[in-house]
Write a protein that holds these residues in place. Structure first.
Motif, PDB file in Angstrom:
ATOM      1  N   ASP A 129      55.325  37.667   8.530  1.00  0.00           N
ATOM      2  CA  ASP A 129      53.885  37.879   8.655  1.00  0.00           C
ATOM      3  C   ASP A 129      53.553  39.137   9.454  1.00  0.00           C
ATOM      4  OD1 ASP A 129      54.694  37.034  11.156  1.00  0.00           O
ATOM      5  OD2 ASP A 129      52.946  35.728  11.478  1.00  0.00           O
ATOM      6  N   HIS A 130      54.456  40.105   9.454  1.00  0.00           N
ATOM      7  CA  HIS A 130      54.220  41.345  10.187  1.00  0.00           C
ATOM      8  C   HIS A 130      52.909  41.977   9.721  1.00  0.00           C
ATOM      9  CE1 HIS A 130      54.802  45.402  11.798  1.00  0.00           C
ATOM     10  NE2 HIS A 130      55.778  44.919  12.549  1.00  0.00           N
ATOM     11  N   VAL A 131      52.212  42.602  10.636  1.00  0.00           N
ATOM     12  CA  VAL A 131      50.928  43.234  10.330  1.00  0.00           C
ATOM     13  C   VAL A 131      51.051  44.192   9.144  1.00  0.00           C
ATOM     14  CG1 VAL A 131      49.248  44.922  11.181  1.00  0.00           C
ATOM     15  CG2 VAL A 131      49.905  42.994  12.622  1.00  0.00           C
ATOM     16  N   ALA A 132      52.126  44.981   9.104  1.00  0.00           N
ATOM     17  CA  ALA A 132      52.301  45.953   8.019  1.00  0.00           C
ATOM     18  C   ALA A 132      52.384  45.264   6.667  1.00  0.00           C
ATOM     19  CB  ALA A 132      53.560  46.788   8.271  1.00  0.00           C
ATOM     20  N   SER A 133      53.127  44.165   6.593  1.00  0.00           N
ATOM     21  CA  SER A 133      53.253  43.430   5.332  1.00  0.00           C
ATOM     22  C   SER A 133      51.933  42.788   4.934  1.00  0.00           C
ATOM     23  CB  SER A 133      54.332  42.356   5.456  1.00  0.00           C
ATOM     24  OG  SER A 133      55.620  42.942   5.479  1.00  0.00           O
ATOM     25  N   GLN A 134      51.191  42.283   5.906  1.00  0.00           N
ATOM     26  CA  GLN A 134      49.892  41.689   5.606  1.00  0.00           C
ATOM     27  C   GLN A 134      48.940  42.723   5.014  1.00  0.00           C
ATOM     28  OE1 GLN A 134      48.047  39.159   8.606  1.00  0.00           O
ATOM     29  NE2 GLN A 134      50.021  38.886   9.615  1.00  0.00           N
ATOM     30  N   ILE A 135      48.906  43.905   5.608  1.00  0.00           N
ATOM     31  CA  ILE A 135      48.022  44.963   5.118  1.00  0.00           C
ATOM     32  C   ILE A 135      48.451  45.400   3.727  1.00  0.00           C
ATOM     33  CG2 ILE A 135      47.209  47.316   5.502  1.00  0.00           C
ATOM     34  CD1 ILE A 135      47.609  46.814   8.513  1.00  0.00           C
ATOM     35  N   ALA A 136      49.765  45.571   3.527  1.00  0.00           N
ATOM     36  CA  ALA A 136      50.276  45.997   2.219  1.00  0.00           C
ATOM     37  C   ALA A 136      49.944  44.975   1.142  1.00  0.00           C
ATOM     38  CB  ALA A 136      51.782  46.220   2.300  1.00  0.00           C
ATOM     39  N   ALA A 137      50.038  43.683   1.477  1.00  0.00           N
ATOM     40  CA  ALA A 137      49.739  42.630   0.498  1.00  0.00           C
ATOM     41  C   ALA A 137      48.277  42.684   0.069  1.00  0.00           C
ATOM     42  CB  ALA A 137      50.062  41.261   1.095  1.00  0.00           C
ATOM     43  N   VAL A 138      47.387  42.927   1.014  1.00  0.00           N
ATOM     44  CA  VAL A 138      45.957  43.026   0.683  1.00  0.00           C
ATOM     45  C   VAL A 138      45.705  44.233  -0.209  1.00  0.00           C
ATOM     46  CG1 VAL A 138      43.658  43.462   1.642  1.00  0.00           C
ATOM     47  CG2 VAL A 138      45.188  41.820   2.760  1.00  0.00           C
ATOM     48  N   LYS A 139      46.328  45.352   0.131  1.00  0.00           N
ATOM     49  CA  LYS A 139      46.104  46.600  -0.606  1.00  0.00           C
ATOM     50  C   LYS A 139      46.636  46.519  -2.042  1.00  0.00           C
ATOM     51  CE  LYS A 139      45.916  49.835   3.290  1.00  0.00           C
ATOM     52  NZ  LYS A 139      44.587  50.383   2.951  1.00  0.00           N
ATOM     53  N   THR A 140      47.750  45.874  -2.237  1.00  0.00           N
ATOM     54  CA  THR A 140      48.366  45.839  -3.567  1.00  0.00           C
ATOM     55  C   THR A 140      47.858  44.699  -4.440  1.00  0.00           C
ATOM     56  OG1 THR A 140      50.252  44.599  -2.654  1.00  0.00           O
ATOM     57  CG2 THR A 140      50.474  46.994  -2.812  1.00  0.00           C
ATOM     58  N   SER A 141      47.068  43.799  -3.885  1.00  0.00           N
ATOM     59  CA  SER A 141      46.549  42.675  -4.671  1.00  0.00           C
ATOM     60  C   SER A 141      45.070  42.837  -5.026  1.00  0.00           C
ATOM     61  CB  SER A 141      46.740  41.359  -3.912  1.00  0.00           C
ATOM     62  OG  SER A 141      46.032  41.372  -2.686  1.00  0.00           O
ATOM     63  N   ALA A 142      44.442  43.886  -4.499  1.00  0.00           N
ATOM     64  CA  ALA A 142      43.017  44.103  -4.766  1.00  0.00           C
ATOM     65  C   ALA A 142      42.808  44.594  -6.202  1.00  0.00           C
ATOM     66  CB  ALA A 142      42.449  45.112  -3.780  1.00  0.00           C
ATOM     67  N   ALA A 169      61.518  45.254   4.341  1.00  0.00           N
ATOM     68  CA  ALA A 169      61.553  44.045   3.504  1.00  0.00           C
ATOM     69  C   ALA A 169      61.535  44.474   2.041  1.00  0.00           C
ATOM     70  CB  ALA A 169      60.367  43.150   3.830  1.00  0.00           C
ATOM     71  N   PRO A 170      62.685  44.855   1.495  1.00  0.00           N
ATOM     72  CA  PRO A 170      62.759  45.426   0.145  1.00  0.00           C
ATOM     73  C   PRO A 170      62.123  44.569  -0.947  1.00  0.00           C
ATOM     74  CG  PRO A 170      64.847  45.680   1.283  1.00  0.00           C
ATOM     75  CD  PRO A 170      64.007  44.800   2.152  1.00  0.00           C
ATOM     76  N   ALA A 171      62.116  43.263  -0.764  1.00  0.00           N
ATOM     77  CA  ALA A 171      61.563  42.386  -1.801  1.00  0.00           C
ATOM     78  C   ALA A 171      60.052  42.204  -1.681  1.00  0.00           C
ATOM     79  CB  ALA A 171      62.245  41.023  -1.746  1.00  0.00           C
ATOM     80  N   ALA A 172      59.456  42.783  -0.650  1.00  0.00           N
ATOM     81  CA  ALA A 172      58.038  42.531  -0.396  1.00  0.00           C
ATOM     82  C   ALA A 172      57.133  43.190  -1.426  1.00  0.00           C
ATOM     83  CB  ALA A 172      57.671  43.015   1.007  1.00  0.00           C
ATOM     84  N   LEU A 173      57.536  44.366  -1.922  1.00  0.00           N
ATOM     85  CA  LEU A 173      56.703  45.114  -2.863  1.00  0.00           C
ATOM     86  C   LEU A 173      57.539  45.616  -4.029  1.00  0.00           C
ATOM     87  CD1 LEU A 173      54.683  47.368  -0.367  1.00  0.00           C
ATOM     88  CD2 LEU A 173      53.826  45.336  -1.554  1.00  0.00           C
ATOM     89  N   SER A 174      56.975  45.572  -5.216  1.00  0.00           N
ATOM     90  CA  SER A 174      57.631  46.175  -6.376  1.00  0.00           C
ATOM     91  C   SER A 174      57.029  47.545  -6.630  1.00  0.00           C
ATOM     92  CB  SER A 174      57.430  45.291  -7.619  1.00  0.00           C
ATOM     93  OG  SER A 174      56.060  45.301  -8.018  1.00  0.00           O
ATOM     94  N   PHE A 175      57.688  48.326  -7.471  1.00  0.00           N
ATOM     95  CA  PHE A 175      57.141  49.635  -7.837  1.00  0.00           C
ATOM     96  C   PHE A 175      55.784  49.473  -8.517  1.00  0.00           C
ATOM     97  CE2 PHE A 175      56.622  53.171 -10.854  1.00  0.00           C
ATOM     98  CZ  PHE A 175      56.659  54.243  -9.957  1.00  0.00           C
ATOM     99  N   GLY A 176      55.644  48.419  -9.318  1.00  0.00           N
ATOM    100  CA  GLY A 176      54.372  48.148  -9.977  1.00  0.00           C
ATOM    101  C   GLY A 176      53.258  47.870  -8.981  1.00  0.00           C
ATOM    102  N   ASP A 177      53.583  47.124  -7.915  1.00  0.00           N
ATOM    103  CA  ASP A 177      52.601  46.846  -6.867  1.00  0.00           C
ATOM    104  C   ASP A 177      52.110  48.151  -6.234  1.00  0.00           C
ATOM    105  OD1 ASP A 177      52.844  44.072  -7.146  1.00  0.00           O
ATOM    106  OD2 ASP A 177      54.509  43.988  -5.708  1.00  0.00           O
ATOM    107  N   ILE A 178      53.062  49.016  -5.930  1.00  0.00           N
ATOM    108  CA  ILE A 178      52.732  50.285  -5.265  1.00  0.00           C
ATOM    109  C   ILE A 178      51.890  51.164  -6.175  1.00  0.00           C
ATOM    110  CG2 ILE A 178      53.741  52.415  -4.366  1.00  0.00           C
ATOM    111  CD1 ILE A 178      56.129  50.667  -3.423  1.00  0.00           C
ATOM    112  N   LEU A 179      52.272  51.251  -7.440  1.00  0.00           N
ATOM    113  CA  LEU A 179      51.525  52.072  -8.393  1.00  0.00           C
ATOM    114  C   LEU A 179      50.119  51.521  -8.598  1.00  0.00           C
ATOM    115  CD1 LEU A 179      51.848  54.545 -10.225  1.00  0.00           C
ATOM    116  CD2 LEU A 179      52.536  52.988 -12.056  1.00  0.00           C
TER     117      LEU A 179
END
Length: 276
Positions: free
Chosen positions: A139-152, A217-227
């Motif tokens: 639940d690191h802050v960075a992962s939380q922010i990334a999850a919000v950004k890539t799911s919007a 956390a290599p499994a946290a984001l896929s290339f598709g999520d980032i794109l």
């Protein structure tokens, strides 16, 4: 030195950037890489600061990491390096004032964008050799922010990108009106805080965030999520800087323009956002 009529000054700076791009492309790319590394450095420290507050149960962790991030823009201004988001404004004004062609503007954006990315990736590799962000819970802050950004949704990210670069380019444009150096720095910090705390989308800062998250956390984001995030964020940044600031400034101040300069203006020694 302030530049009350900023349009003429920025147009000349855009012409100077075009000249460097055409005659010293490697130097232009390295300048962008350095700016990317600065963004990644400050983002990494911001995430450490936010996690410190978060892990101790403070509800104010977002204020902590948002308040510090202005350091990145100030550092880029002082180092006179190239950041994609502000480069959009410069080259858009260069095009509008006839100093830069469409092809040159696009070439500049591409060179700076991928230069910023190269600097971010290099910094992340070195940072990880030092231990990175240390203990990295799920639940690191960075992962939380990334999850919000890539799911919007795509359009939500786009409009957040528009607002982000509208604010960032104002943080470049408005300090040109001021004489006092500390007032310039304070204005930059306040405007950067406004975009970062609001959760708006800065394509280059997002690159740095995703790079850090994947490194830990290599499994946290896929290339598709980032794109999914970077594509609309980048497009939004172009609209925010190119239309929201460059076009509006051109319409407001075009009466102040002088004839296109034959030689590039020498950069000022004092702190000036024109170095972006």
């Amino acid at each position: 030195m302030s530049h009350t009529y900023s349009l003429d000054y920025v147009a000349q700076q855009a012409s100077a950037k075009r000249t460097v791009l055409r005659t010293a492309t490697t130097r232009y790319f390295l300048s962008a890489a350095f700016a990317g590394a600065l963004i990644a450095l400050v983002l990494a420290v911001s995430m450490r600061l936010g996690q410190l507050f978060h892990s101790n149960g403070s509800p104010y962790y977002a204020i902590a990491y948002s308040a510090f991030f202005g350091t990145a823009l100030v550092a880029i201004i002082v180092s006179k390096t190239e950041l994609f988001t502000s480069n959009v404004m410069y080259m858009s004004l260069g095009k509008l004032t006839g100093r830069v062609s469409s092809a040159e503007a696009l070439a500049s954006w591409g060179t700076v964008y991928f230069g910023n990315l190269a600097g971010i990736l290099l910094f992340t590799m070195v940072w990880m050799q030092t231990g990175g962000l240390g203990d990295y819970p799920a639940d690191h802050v960075a992962s939380q922010i990334a999850a919000v950004k890539t799911s919007a949704p795509f359009m939500k990210i786009f409009w957040k990108g528009v607002l982000c670069n509208w604010i960032i380019c104002l943080a470049v444009w408005l300090p040109m009106k001021l004489e006092n150096e500390m007032a310039k720095i304070a204005l930059v910090f306040l405007l950067v805080f406004a975009f970062f705390f609001s959760g708006f989308e800065h394509s280059i800062a997002n690159m740095a965030l995703f790079s850090l998250v994947v490194a830990h956390a290599p499994a946290a984001l896929s290339f598709g999520d980032i794109l999914h995030n970077l594509l609309p964020a980048t497009l939004g940044n172009i609209v925010g800087g190119g239309v929201g600031v460059a076009l509006l400034a051109f319409m407001l101040e075009r009466h102040t323009l002088s004839a296109p300069a034959k030689t590039a203006q020498k950069p000022a020694n004092k702190l000036s956002p024109a170095s972006l």
